[in-house]
Design a protein around this motif. Structure first.
Motif, PDB file in Angstrom:
ATOM      1  N   ARG A 132       0.822  -1.211   0.000  1.00 48.99           N
ATOM      2  CA  ARG A 132       0.000   0.000   0.000  1.00 48.99           C
ATOM      3  C   ARG A 132       0.855   1.261   0.000  1.00 48.99           C
ATOM      4  NH1 ARG A 132      -2.639  -4.029   0.254  1.00 48.99           N
ATOM      5  NH2 ARG A 132      -4.791  -4.308   0.904  1.00 48.99           N
ATOM      6  N   ASP A 133       2.091   1.136   0.519  1.00 43.35           N
ATOM      7  CA  ASP A 133       2.940   2.321   0.718  1.00 43.35           C
ATOM      8  C   ASP A 133       4.338   2.114   0.143  1.00 43.35           C
ATOM      9  OD1 ASP A 133       3.710   0.314   2.439  1.00 43.35           O
ATOM     10  OD2 ASP A 133       4.124   1.639   4.138  1.00 43.35           O
ATOM     11  N   ILE A 134       4.449   1.254  -0.841  1.00 45.62           N
ATOM     12  CA  ILE A 134       5.785   0.919  -1.369  1.00 45.62           C
ATOM     13  C   ILE A 134       6.389   2.128  -2.096  1.00 45.62           C
ATOM     14  CG2 ILE A 134       7.124  -0.716  -2.764  1.00 45.62           C
ATOM     15  CD1 ILE A 134       5.620  -1.960  -0.378  1.00 45.62           C
ATOM     16  N   GLY A 135       5.597   2.731  -2.974  1.00 42.70           N
ATOM     17  CA  GLY A 135       6.113   3.870  -3.744  1.00 42.70           C
ATOM     18  C   GLY A 135       6.143   5.169  -2.955  1.00 42.70           C
ATOM     19  N   THR A 136       5.370   5.230  -1.879  1.00 50.90           N
ATOM     20  CA  THR A 136       5.295   6.484  -1.120  1.00 50.90           C
ATOM     21  C   THR A 136       6.221   6.499   0.100  1.00 50.90           C
ATOM     22  OG1 THR A 136       3.397   5.548   0.035  1.00 50.90           O
ATOM     23  CG2 THR A 136       2.907   7.070  -1.770  1.00 50.90           C
ATOM     24  N   VAL A 137       6.369   5.354   0.767  1.00 53.24           N
ATOM     25  CA  VAL A 137       7.111   5.329   2.035  1.00 53.24           C
ATOM     26  C   VAL A 137       8.314   4.376   2.009  1.00 53.24           C
ATOM     27  CG1 VAL A 137       6.943   4.751   4.504  1.00 53.24           C
ATOM     28  CG2 VAL A 137       5.048   5.936   3.377  1.00 53.24           C
ATOM     29  N   VAL A 138       8.088   3.155   1.560  1.00 54.48           N
ATOM     30  CA  VAL A 138       9.143   2.138   1.688  1.00 54.48           C
ATOM     31  C   VAL A 138      10.290   2.427   0.711  1.00 54.48           C
ATOM     32  CG1 VAL A 138       9.673  -0.328   1.724  1.00 54.48           C
ATOM     33  CG2 VAL A 138       7.392   0.451   2.387  1.00 54.48           C
ATOM     34  N   PHE A 139       9.948   2.616  -0.562  1.00 53.80           N
ATOM     35  CA  PHE A 139      10.978   2.903  -1.572  1.00 53.80           C
ATOM     36  C   PHE A 139      10.565   4.137  -2.370  1.00 53.80           C
ATOM     37  CE2 PHE A 139      11.200  -1.834  -1.107  1.00 53.80           C
ATOM     38  CZ  PHE A 139      12.457  -1.893  -0.512  1.00 53.80           C
ATOM     39  N   PRO A 140      10.539   5.313  -1.726  1.00 51.30           N
ATOM     40  CA  PRO A 140      10.071   6.503  -2.449  1.00 51.30           C
ATOM     41  C   PRO A 140      10.975   6.871  -3.623  1.00 51.30           C
ATOM     42  CG  PRO A 140      10.939   7.086  -0.274  1.00 51.30           C
ATOM     43  CD  PRO A 140      10.895   5.602  -0.332  1.00 51.30           C
ATOM     44  N   ALA A 141      12.230   6.405  -3.603  1.00 49.68           N
ATOM     45  CA  ALA A 141      13.156   6.747  -4.690  1.00 49.68           C
ATOM     46  C   ALA A 141      13.086   5.749  -5.843  1.00 49.68           C
ATOM     47  CB  ALA A 141      14.587   6.814  -4.139  1.00 49.68           C
ATOM     48  N   ALA A 142      12.245   4.722  -5.695  1.00 48.49           N
ATOM     49  CA  ALA A 142      12.152   3.722  -6.777  1.00 48.49           C
ATOM     50  C   ALA A 142      11.811   4.414  -8.091  1.00 48.49           C
ATOM     51  CB  ALA A 142      11.078   2.688  -6.433  1.00 48.49           C
ATOM     52  N   VAL A 143      12.437   3.966  -9.156  1.00 45.41           N
ATOM     53  CA  VAL A 143      12.209   4.609 -10.450  1.00 45.41           C
ATOM     54  C   VAL A 143      10.925   4.074 -11.078  1.00 45.41           C
ATOM     55  CG1 VAL A 143      13.199   5.010 -12.717  1.00 45.41           C
ATOM     56  CG2 VAL A 143      14.696   4.810 -10.727  1.00 45.41           C
ATOM     57  N   CYS A 144      10.637   2.809 -10.816  1.00 47.29           N
ATOM     58  CA  CYS A 144       9.478   2.182 -11.449  1.00 47.29           C
ATOM     59  C   CYS A 144       8.344   1.995 -10.439  1.00 47.29           C
ATOM     60  CB  CYS A 144       9.896   0.829 -12.017  1.00 47.29           C
ATOM     61  SG  CYS A 144       8.637   0.152 -13.078  1.00 47.29           S
ATOM     62  N   LYS A 145       7.306   2.803 -10.569  1.00 42.64           N
ATOM     63  CA  LYS A 145       6.174   2.721  -9.631  1.00 42.64           C
ATOM     64  C   LYS A 145       4.878   2.538 -10.401  1.00 42.64           C
ATOM     65  CE  LYS A 145       8.271   5.921  -6.366  1.00 42.64           C
ATOM     66  NZ  LYS A 145       8.121   7.208  -5.664  1.00 42.64           N
ATOM     67  N   VAL A 146       4.080   1.608  -9.928  1.00 49.63           N
ATOM     68  CA  VAL A 146       2.797   1.337 -10.577  1.00 49.63           C
ATOM     69  C   VAL A 146       1.700   1.372  -9.519  1.00 49.63           C
ATOM     70  CG1 VAL A 146       1.458  -0.429 -11.800  1.00 49.63           C
ATOM     71  CG2 VAL A 146       3.867  -0.113 -12.363  1.00 49.63           C
ATOM     72  N   TYR A 147       0.576   1.978  -9.861  1.00 49.68           N
ATOM     73  CA  TYR A 147      -0.592   1.946  -8.978  1.00 49.68           C
ATOM     74  C   TYR A 147      -1.661   1.131  -9.698  1.00 49.68           C
ATOM     75  CZ  TYR A 147      -4.123   3.469  -5.644  1.00 49.68           C
ATOM     76  OH  TYR A 147      -5.090   3.487  -4.665  1.00 49.68           O
ATOM     77  N   LEU A 148      -1.932  -0.067  -9.149  1.00 53.83           N
ATOM     78  CA  LEU A 148      -2.918  -0.959  -9.766  1.00 53.83           C
ATOM     79  C   LEU A 148      -4.292  -0.677  -9.191  1.00 53.83           C
ATOM     80  CD1 LEU A 148      -1.758  -4.684  -9.930  1.00 53.83           C
ATOM     81  CD2 LEU A 148      -1.888  -3.002 -11.769  1.00 53.83           C
ATOM     82  N   ASP A 149      -5.252  -0.492 -10.061  1.00 53.61           N
ATOM     83  CA  ASP A 149      -6.601  -0.232  -9.572  1.00 53.61           C
ATOM     84  C   ASP A 149      -7.606  -1.055 -10.376  1.00 53.61           C
ATOM     85  OD1 ASP A 149      -8.441   0.905  -7.928  1.00 53.61           O
ATOM     86  OD2 ASP A 149      -7.983   2.976  -8.458  1.00 53.61           O
ATOM     87  N   ALA A 150      -8.814  -1.164  -9.866  1.00 50.50           N
ATOM     88  CA  ALA A 150      -9.918  -1.803 -10.590  1.00 50.50           C
ATOM     89  C   ALA A 150     -11.194  -1.376  -9.881  1.00 50.50           C
ATOM     90  CB  ALA A 150      -9.779  -3.324 -10.566  1.00 50.50           C
TER      91      ALA A 150
END
Ligand code: DC
Length: 225
Positions: A132-150
């Motif tokens: 839930r917080d990988i791109g925002t908190v855990v690895f904010p510097a990650a270059v590849c971020k995806v938000y999966l929704d449906a």
């Protein structure tokens, strides 16, 4: 840019968006490790319940999480989860655990401990991490971020299908309501709420097959992330 930032594919999104299935397949295709952070919150919740810890005592929950010996591994294509030597692969998916997770995932002490562990795992090598917080908190510097929704309806339909495969028949409407409540809890909690990182690519999977979603993310990871 740090090595970790380049080596992480961060996948976030609400319950039932297919993150685990998709992230596992993406990891397989890229030859990366797979990290299911939801399983870590589930494991911490199972441990606290198993030991009869007061779920309304944040300090005790943090202490329990810090003491947890967690073993996450892939065996024959399945993720096996062990806590203090117990195989809890099935138990952490029980409705009781699912119902109590929010007592832990809103605790700063629990999150700090699990985030630290997630960063350690991510620093070992290329990793597809989902939560839930990988791109925002855990690895904010990650270059590849995806938000999966449906859509909520589609997510409930998929969950009902998963249950049906195990021979469990559930009411889709009730499931949708349960997911909606969980989304609300995940999105409105004070610490590390579920939200799309500004630099994440949104993939709406409502009318996509799992293979199509995997291909989109693998392409993103290979060429544009
Ligand atoms: O993805 P899942 O359903 O297994 O996750 C279970 C719960 O854990 C979810 O309702 C919220 C919490 N969670 C979290 O707070 N942060 C994460 N990175 C992953 C999961």
């Amino acid at each position: 840019m740090s090595e970790t930032a380049r080596n992480i594919v961060a996948i976030d999104g609400p319950a039932g968006a297919g993150k685990s299935t998709i992230a596992r397949k993406v990891a397989e295709k890229l030859g990366y490790a797979f990290l299911d952070t939801g399983a870590m919150y589930r494991a911490a919740t199972w441990r606290a319940m198993h030991l009869g810890i007061d779920l309304d005592d944040p300090a005790a929950l943090a202490e329990s999480t810090a003491a947890m010996v967690l073993d996450l591994r892939e065996e024959n294509g399945n993720q096996i989860v062990r806590v203090d030597g117990h195989d809890v692969t099935e138990a952490i998916r029980s409705p009781e655990v699912t119902r109590n997770i929010h007592k832990l995932d809103r605790s700063r002490g629990v999150r700090d401990r699990l985030v630290e562990l997630q960063r350690t795992i991510g620093s070992r090598g290329p990793t597809v991490a989902e939560g839930r917080d990988i791109g925002t908190v855990v690895f904010p510097a990650a270059v590849c971020k995806v938000y999966l929704d449906a859509s909520l309806q589609e997510r409930a339909r998929r969950r009902a299908e998963e249950f049906a495969k195990k021979g469990i028949h559930v009411n889709e409407g009730a499931l949708a309501e349960e997911i909606r409540v969980r989304d609300e809890k995940d999105m409105t909690r004070e610490i590390a709420p579920l939200r799309r990182a500004e630099d994440a690519t949104v993939v709406d999977t409502t009318s996509m097959t799992p293979d199509e979603v995997v291909d989109v993310i693998v392409t993103l990871a290979r060429f544009s992330c």
